[in-house]
Design a protein around this motif. Structure first.
Motif, PDB file in Angstrom:
ATOM      1  N   LYS A 168     -10.057  14.749  18.734  1.00 30.20           N
ATOM      2  CA  LYS A 168      -8.791  14.791  19.476  1.00 30.20           C
ATOM      3  C   LYS A 168      -7.579  14.668  18.555  1.00 30.20           C
ATOM      4  O   LYS A 168      -6.443  14.772  19.014  1.00 30.20           O
ATOM      5  CB  LYS A 168      -8.760  13.666  20.507  1.00 30.20           C
ATOM      6  CG  LYS A 168      -9.874  13.751  21.540  1.00 30.20           C
ATOM      7  CD  LYS A 168      -9.907  12.499  22.410  1.00 30.20           C
ATOM      8  CE  LYS A 168     -11.113  12.516  23.346  1.00 30.20           C
ATOM      9  NZ  LYS A 168     -11.219  11.244  24.120  1.00 30.20           N
ATOM     10  N   THR A 169      -7.806  14.414  17.261  1.00 28.13           N
ATOM     11  CA  THR A 169      -6.699  14.274  16.323  1.00 28.13           C
ATOM     12  C   THR A 169      -6.147  15.649  15.959  1.00 28.13           C
ATOM     13  O   THR A 169      -6.820  16.679  16.154  1.00 28.13           O
ATOM     14  CB  THR A 169      -7.158  13.543  15.046  1.00 28.13           C
ATOM     15  OG1 THR A 169      -8.200  14.302  14.418  1.00 28.13           O
ATOM     16  CG2 THR A 169      -7.687  12.157  15.393  1.00 28.13           C
ATOM     17  N   PRO A 170      -4.927  15.711  15.439  1.00 29.58           N
ATOM     18  CA  PRO A 170      -4.332  17.006  15.087  1.00 29.58           C
ATOM     19  C   PRO A 170      -5.222  17.799  14.125  1.00 29.58           C
ATOM     20  O   PRO A 170      -5.822  17.241  13.204  1.00 29.58           O
ATOM     21  CB  PRO A 170      -3.003  16.613  14.434  1.00 29.58           C
ATOM     22  CG  PRO A 170      -2.679  15.289  15.029  1.00 29.58           C
ATOM     23  CD  PRO A 170      -3.989  14.594  15.216  1.00 29.58           C
ATOM     24  N   ALA A 171      -5.280  19.092  14.346  1.00 24.67           N
ATOM     25  CA  ALA A 171      -6.138  19.962  13.536  1.00 24.67           C
ATOM     26  C   ALA A 171      -5.612  20.041  12.107  1.00 24.67           C
ATOM     27  O   ALA A 171      -4.405  20.028  11.855  1.00 24.67           O
ATOM     28  CB  ALA A 171      -6.206  21.349  14.153  1.00 24.67           C
ATOM     29  N   ARG A 172      -6.538  20.119  11.182  1.00 23.76           N
ATOM     30  CA  ARG A 172      -6.209  20.342   9.783  1.00 23.76           C
ATOM     31  C   ARG A 172      -6.482  21.812   9.440  1.00 23.76           C
ATOM     32  O   ARG A 172      -6.992  22.584  10.257  1.00 23.76           O
ATOM     33  CB  ARG A 172      -7.047  19.413   8.911  1.00 23.76           C
ATOM     34  CG  ARG A 172      -6.927  17.941   9.257  1.00 23.76           C
ATOM     35  CD  ARG A 172      -5.552  17.383   8.899  1.00 23.76           C
ATOM     36  NE  ARG A 172      -5.387  17.296   7.455  1.00 23.76           N
ATOM     37  CZ  ARG A 172      -5.705  16.222   6.730  1.00 23.76           C
ATOM     38  NH1 ARG A 172      -6.198  15.134   7.319  1.00 23.76           N
ATOM     39  NH2 ARG A 172      -5.514  16.207   5.424  1.00 23.76           N
ATOM     40  N   ARG A 173      -6.190  22.199   8.226  1.00 30.31           N
ATOM     41  CA  ARG A 173      -6.341  23.602   7.848  1.00 30.31           C
ATOM     42  C   ARG A 173      -7.781  24.061   8.001  1.00 30.31           C
ATOM     43  O   ARG A 173      -8.048  25.169   8.495  1.00 30.31           O
ATOM     44  CB  ARG A 173      -5.876  23.806   6.405  1.00 30.31           C
ATOM     45  CG  ARG A 173      -5.989  25.253   5.945  1.00 30.31           C
ATOM     46  CD  ARG A 173      -5.451  25.412   4.528  1.00 30.31           C
ATOM     47  NE  ARG A 173      -5.492  26.805   4.112  1.00 30.31           N
ATOM     48  CZ  ARG A 173      -5.153  27.229   2.883  1.00 30.31           C
ATOM     49  NH1 ARG A 173      -4.715  26.359   1.993  1.00 30.31           N
ATOM     50  NH2 ARG A 173      -5.226  28.516   2.574  1.00 30.31           N
ATOM     51  N   PHE A 174      -8.728  23.210   7.591  1.00 34.75           N
ATOM     52  CA  PHE A 174     -10.140  23.568   7.682  1.00 34.75           C
ATOM     53  C   PHE A 174     -10.860  22.580   8.592  1.00 34.75           C
ATOM     54  O   PHE A 174     -10.581  21.375   8.559  1.00 34.75           O
ATOM     55  CB  PHE A 174     -10.783  23.576   6.290  1.00 34.75           C
ATOM     56  CG  PHE A 174     -10.199  24.622   5.384  1.00 34.75           C
ATOM     57  CD1 PHE A 174     -10.464  25.969   5.592  1.00 34.75           C
ATOM     58  CD2 PHE A 174      -9.360  24.262   4.333  1.00 34.75           C
ATOM     59  CE1 PHE A 174      -9.915  26.943   4.753  1.00 34.75           C
ATOM     60  CE2 PHE A 174      -8.805  25.216   3.497  1.00 34.75           C
ATOM     61  CZ  PHE A 174      -9.078  26.570   3.715  1.00 34.75           C
ATOM     62  N   ILE A 313      -8.415  30.583  -9.462  1.00 42.86           N
ATOM     63  CA  ILE A 313      -9.143  30.826  -8.216  1.00 42.86           C
ATOM     64  C   ILE A 313      -8.566  29.897  -7.159  1.00 42.86           C
ATOM     65  O   ILE A 313      -8.414  28.689  -7.394  1.00 42.86           O
ATOM     66  CB  ILE A 313     -10.648  30.554  -8.391  1.00 42.86           C
ATOM     67  CG1 ILE A 313     -11.265  31.575  -9.344  1.00 42.86           C
ATOM     68  CG2 ILE A 313     -11.368  30.579  -7.050  1.00 42.86           C
ATOM     69  CD1 ILE A 313     -12.724  31.311  -9.671  1.00 42.86           C
ATOM     70  N   ASP A 314      -8.220  30.447  -6.003  1.00 45.59           N
ATOM     71  CA  ASP A 314      -7.676  29.649  -4.914  1.00 45.59           C
ATOM     72  C   ASP A 314      -8.783  28.758  -4.346  1.00 45.59           C
ATOM     73  O   ASP A 314      -9.766  29.267  -3.808  1.00 45.59           O
ATOM     74  CB  ASP A 314      -7.140  30.570  -3.824  1.00 45.59           C
ATOM     75  CG  ASP A 314      -6.521  29.811  -2.656  1.00 45.59           C
ATOM     76  OD1 ASP A 314      -6.467  28.565  -2.711  1.00 45.59           O
ATOM     77  OD2 ASP A 314      -6.115  30.482  -1.685  1.00 45.59           O
ATOM     78  N   PRO A 315      -8.669  27.431  -4.438  1.00 44.02           N
ATOM     79  CA  PRO A 315      -9.716  26.568  -3.892  1.00 44.02           C
ATOM     80  C   PRO A 315      -9.962  26.778  -2.403  1.00 44.02           C
ATOM     81  O   PRO A 315     -11.069  26.500  -1.919  1.00 44.02           O
ATOM     82  CB  PRO A 315      -9.181  25.157  -4.169  1.00 44.02           C
ATOM     83  CG  PRO A 315      -8.227  25.304  -5.295  1.00 44.02           C
ATOM     84  CD  PRO A 315      -7.607  26.654  -5.114  1.00 44.02           C
ATOM     85  N   ALA A 316      -8.972  27.260  -1.686  1.00 44.97           N
ATOM     86  CA  ALA A 316      -9.151  27.483  -0.251  1.00 44.97           C
ATOM     87  C   ALA A 316     -10.210  28.537   0.049  1.00 44.97           C
ATOM     88  O   ALA A 316     -10.708  28.625   1.172  1.00 44.97           O
ATOM     89  CB  ALA A 316      -7.822  27.877   0.391  1.00 44.97           C
ATOM     90  N   SER A 317     -10.559  29.337  -0.949  1.00 52.26           N
ATOM     91  CA  SER A 317     -11.600  30.347  -0.763  1.00 52.26           C
ATOM     92  C   SER A 317     -12.989  29.792  -1.028  1.00 52.26           C
ATOM     93  O   SER A 317     -13.982  30.516  -0.880  1.00 52.26           O
ATOM     94  CB  SER A 317     -11.342  31.541  -1.685  1.00 52.26           C
ATOM     95  OG  SER A 317     -11.518  31.172  -3.058  1.00 52.26           O
ATOM     96  N   PHE A 338      -9.235  16.069   1.622  1.00 50.27           N
ATOM     97  CA  PHE A 338      -9.347  17.442   1.113  1.00 50.27           C
ATOM     98  C   PHE A 338      -9.154  18.546   2.161  1.00 50.27           C
ATOM     99  O   PHE A 338      -9.122  19.728   1.800  1.00 50.27           O
ATOM    100  CB  PHE A 338     -10.728  17.644   0.473  1.00 50.27           C
ATOM    101  CG  PHE A 338     -10.958  16.875  -0.793  1.00 50.27           C
ATOM    102  CD1 PHE A 338     -10.266  17.200  -1.953  1.00 50.27           C
ATOM    103  CD2 PHE A 338     -11.856  15.817  -0.841  1.00 50.27           C
ATOM    104  CE1 PHE A 338     -10.477  16.502  -3.140  1.00 50.27           C
ATOM    105  CE2 PHE A 338     -12.078  15.107  -2.010  1.00 50.27           C
ATOM    106  CZ  PHE A 338     -11.378  15.448  -3.160  1.00 50.27           C
ATOM    107  N   ALA A 339      -9.014  18.200   3.422  1.00 47.51           N
ATOM    108  CA  ALA A 339      -9.151  19.196   4.494  1.00 47.51           C
ATOM    109  C   ALA A 339      -8.080  20.273   4.495  1.00 47.51           C
ATOM    110  O   ALA A 339      -8.265  21.317   5.130  1.00 47.51           O
ATOM    111  CB  ALA A 339      -9.169  18.500   5.857  1.00 47.51           C
ATOM    112  N   ASP A 340      -6.976  20.052   3.811  1.00 43.39           N
ATOM    113  CA  ASP A 340      -5.943  21.087   3.768  1.00 43.39           C
ATOM    114  C   ASP A 340      -5.972  21.899   2.475  1.00 43.39           C
ATOM    115  O   ASP A 340      -5.119  22.762   2.265  1.00 43.39           O
ATOM    116  CB  ASP A 340      -4.557  20.440   3.932  1.00 43.39           C
ATOM    117  CG  ASP A 340      -4.360  19.849   5.318  1.00 43.39           C
ATOM    118  OD1 ASP A 340      -4.834  20.457   6.295  1.00 43.39           O
ATOM    119  OD2 ASP A 340      -3.755  18.762   5.419  1.00 43.39           O
TER     120      ASP A 340
END
Length: 414
Positions: A168-174, A313-317, A338-340
């Motif tokens: 129920k907490t605000p969504a993070r990027r991943f 390298i983009d870590p988000a990938s 790390f979630a964002d």
């Protein structure tokens, strides 16, 4: 010597799918790349148990006898065959496979429980998870009382409420993704099944997979896993490359075997720093991400992020998988950190499948020799080191610039 079964014999293992996925993925790679390798695996209990493990030896013998009588069913082979990374010739091999009783011995020499699997690696490497599940379930049968089960269910409901509140907490990027990694130290097969069913029903958006192939098949979950320490350790003994290059050789064979599938690399066989020295731009682009299994997870993750960024390298990938002795609060702390920045996944084992009150066993069955040569594990956590050959251990430390700061190596009776 194995003993005859009593009329009350209750098998712990009833299916050869009741093991972790990475046993199959490593098994296939070894069958294709090093089918003649010889190996030795040894059982270790890292913590002093409340009750004697030696007393379990006759029952363990009987359970291993039963394990060696099992075969893969056609339905199980069909399930494995539909996994896109499992090749048809490996399925054919499994259709003929059964465990050879002569390759595994149980003894109580020196007042300790000793279990050694020794023989062709493609015939003995799969013993590991089954042996650990057998020892655990036999040990914990004494605790299968109404009071213990009630406490386990109360704790499980607390975990479910924690995850429901978190959702129920605000969504993070991943998103938060958690998989069951609890087979090897589970309280029992029945409890393992109940835990996964309850978690999956309550928080399906978070509980996304399991390492247990049998549960994945029966419950429509994603089977999760790539490689374990034994895979990389084996390359310390193959001799086709310098010891300094064993990680590169193992990663290269994995890339050639799976061609883009199963792209999570384990980082701590000789420590994170030594791994990153080998994990160059080539491997960083080919692998989907990394798995943490020792050392401080936040420090590890920051090193991994810095490494990817240094390679542009983009870590988000990429994806980081955390699997070292986690409980849910610790996993959530790591996730928040790390979630964002990077995709995340968590494998939680003992805290999910053996949290009922009695002290869990910290048991493993590790590779100690391959092709007659010692192998070693030098992770970033003290107490998880494995090697019985002091000379080889000292040489490995020298080659990878790892000073002796983790205490004595584990012995089979440790």
């Amino acid at each position: 010597m194995s003993l005859s079964r009593s009329p009350a014999f209750q098998p712990v293992i009833t299916s050869l799918l009741d093991t972790d996925l990475y046993k199959f993925t490593m098994w296939q790679a070894m069958l294709h790349r090093h089918p003649a390798a010889q190996a030795e695996y040894r059982f270790i209990c890292r913590n002093p148990p409340e009750h004697s493990l030696v007393d379990l030896a006759p029952d363990i013998e009987s359970q291993i006898d039963h394990l060696c009588s099992l075969r893969f069913t056609q339905a199980e082979l069909d399930y494995l065959g539909q996994l896109r990374y499992i090749k048809s010739d490996f399925v054919d091999f499994l259709s003929l496979f059964h465990f050879q009783r002569r390759f595994i011995q149980v003894s109580t020499d020196g007042g300790a429980l000793n279990i050694v699997a020794r023989g062709p690696q493609v015939h003995v490497m799969a013993f590991e998870i089954f042996v650990l599940a057998i020892v655990n379930e036999l040990y914990f049968r004494r605790y299968q009382t109404p009071a213990v089960m009630a406490e386990g269910r109360r704790r499980l409901q607390d975990k479910i409420r924690l995850l429901q509140d978190f959702s129920k907490t605000p969504a993070r990027r991943f998103p938060l993704q958690i998989s069951d990694f609890g087979l090897r130290r589970r309280f029992s097969r029945a409890w393992h099944t109940e835990v996964v069913e309850q978690l999956r029903a309550a928080v399906p958006q978070i509980i996304t997979g399991t390492s247990n192939v049998a549960l994945a098949k029966s419950h429509g979950l994603v089977p999760v896993g790539t490689m374990a320490h034994e895979y990389l350790q084996s390359y310390q003994a193959f001799g086709k490359v310098r010891l300094r290059d064993f990680q590169r050789s193992a990663l290269e064979d994995w890339v050639q075997e799976y061609r883009g599938d199963l792209g999570i690399a384990l980082t701590d066989v000789v420590g994170m720093d030594a791994f990153l020295a080998d994990f160059d731009l080539y491997f960083a682009k080919l692998f989907d991400g990394l798995r943490h299994d020792s050392g401080d997870p936040i420090a590890w993750g920051e090193k991994a992020l810095a490494h990817y960024r240094s390679l542009r390298i983009d870590p988000a990938s990429k994806r980081f998988v955390f699997s070292d002795g986690l409980n849910l609060p610790r996993a959530l702390d790591i996730y928040r950190h790390f979630a964002d920045q990077v995709q995340l996944a968590f494998g939680i084992g003992t805290n999910l499948t053996n949290d009922l009150g009695p002290q869990p066993l910290n048991i493993v069955m590790k590779l100690f020799e391959c092709n007659g040569m010692p192998t070693a594990k030098l992770p970033d956590s003290p107490g998880k080191e494995h090697c019985t050959d002091a000379t080889f251990l000292a040489y490995l430390r020298q080659v990878f610039d790892r000073p002796s700061d983790a205490g004595p190596a584990n012995s089979p009776a440790a």
